[in-house]
Design a protein around this motif. Sequence first.
Motif, PDB file in Angstrom:
ATOM      1  N   THR A   1     -50.168   5.162 -20.674  1.00 43.15           N
ATOM      2  CA  THR A   1     -49.011   4.558 -20.006  1.00 43.15           C
ATOM      3  C   THR A   1     -47.974   4.101 -21.020  1.00 43.15           C
ATOM      4  O   THR A   1     -46.760   4.261 -20.812  1.00 43.15           O
ATOM      5  CB  THR A   1     -49.460   3.368 -19.145  1.00 43.15           C
TER       6      THR A   1
ATOM      7  N   SER B   1     -48.241  -2.235 -21.030  1.00 43.54           N
ATOM      8  CA  SER B   1     -48.340  -1.513 -19.759  1.00 43.54           C
ATOM      9  C   SER B   1     -48.113  -2.393 -18.538  1.00 43.54           C
ATOM     10  O   SER B   1     -48.928  -2.437 -17.616  1.00 43.54           O
ATOM     11  CB  SER B   1     -49.714  -0.826 -19.642  1.00 43.54           C
TER      12      SER B   1
ATOM     13  N   SER C   1     -46.000   7.025 -22.274  1.00 47.39           N
ATOM     14  CA  SER C   1     -45.127   7.522 -21.214  1.00 47.39           C
ATOM     15  C   SER C   1     -43.893   6.643 -21.061  1.00 47.39           C
ATOM     16  O   SER C   1     -42.760   7.136 -20.956  1.00 47.39           O
ATOM     17  CB  SER C   1     -45.902   7.592 -19.893  1.00 47.39           C
ATOM     18  N   ASP C   2     -44.108   5.328 -21.056  1.00 48.45           N
ATOM     19  CA  ASP C   2     -42.990   4.392 -20.905  1.00 48.45           C
ATOM     20  C   ASP C   2     -42.031   4.461 -22.097  1.00 48.45           C
ATOM     21  O   ASP C   2     -40.810   4.465 -21.931  1.00 48.45           O
ATOM     22  CB  ASP C   2     -43.519   2.967 -20.755  1.00 48.45           C
TER      23      ASP C   2
END
Length: 360
Positions: free
Chosen positions: A175, A99, A178-179
Amino acid sequence: MTSDPSGPHPAIPTASDAAARKKGIPMTAMLAALSAATFLCGAAGLTIATAQDGSPATLPDLPAPRIQEPIIPLPQSIELDGRKVLLGRRLFTDSRLSSGNGLSCASCHQPALGMADGKPVSSGLPHYEGVVNTLTVLNVGFNTKFSWSGQTLSLEEQADKVIENKRTMGGRWETVLSDLSADSGLTTAFGRIYADGLTRKNVVDAIAEYEKSLVTPNAPFDRFLRGETDAIGEDAKAGYRIFKDYGCISCHQGVNVGGNMLQVFGIFGTPTSATDGANTAGAAQGSGIADDKPVFRVPSLRNVAQTAPYFHDGSARSLREAISMMAQYQLGREISDGDVSKIESFLDSLSGDPPLPPVN
């Protein structure tokens, strides 16, 4: 580190190929049973196979060890899903797992350093410095307990925890997912393997499958156990006898020469690195084994010659120093320089072929 730490390697003949020929199994028939995801590791051959549908493939039988000992040779063939291994290898070097912290699993597990980092204690992250020595992930799939405390009981659980641990990756799963999901190539790769695509569980599963492939076959000592009597020298043979006679084998045994039990550190006296007792960094909590001394998972000794420094805090800078300290604090005895050298020769013989990346 986000780039792949190892370059391309050619496919090479394996021990199982030779076994198949000896048993009269046509190589074309054997290859037909394996999928395009079958790959090879190790200079003399570790065969990893998967069937076309992802179920385990049938591999030819391999000769059993000729010498029955408390240490078991690493297998020369294992069954994994090669598609997941390739995907897990890709994730292992991906800094998006942290992250934005710029770290990947490969940052601390480097091939040139025995898949550890060569530091006494891991660097950690800003404001959260590392507190324990980085453990190798070579042959990690043969452990039954993980981390220094040994209180993590599966490789998948370990991989899952590392992502959000504030002293290792420092990521957040929300995160991270999502990435990763923004990468169309990666989501496509997950969709081809997993029915539910890119999920936390599947990211962990792929990483664990890759880590299980990091096997170091054909160590001289394993070849010795299989009947190749000249695979190790006389010093190594003497060192193994001493290793057993002194009782080291009671904790360092099995296929991974450790990695499967908890033990007190400092049975006879207190090492300077264990003066905090049960509160020593990395020690198991509530194990029921000891209330006043640190309890750690017994590390594997495979490839130990490549993973200095040693112990939870890296306080032993060399293998010789580690052997002497173990004799003093775990066995309650001093051993001669000659015996230390012989034990070191035996431990050197536990280093096998380095794992190579998969070859489609």
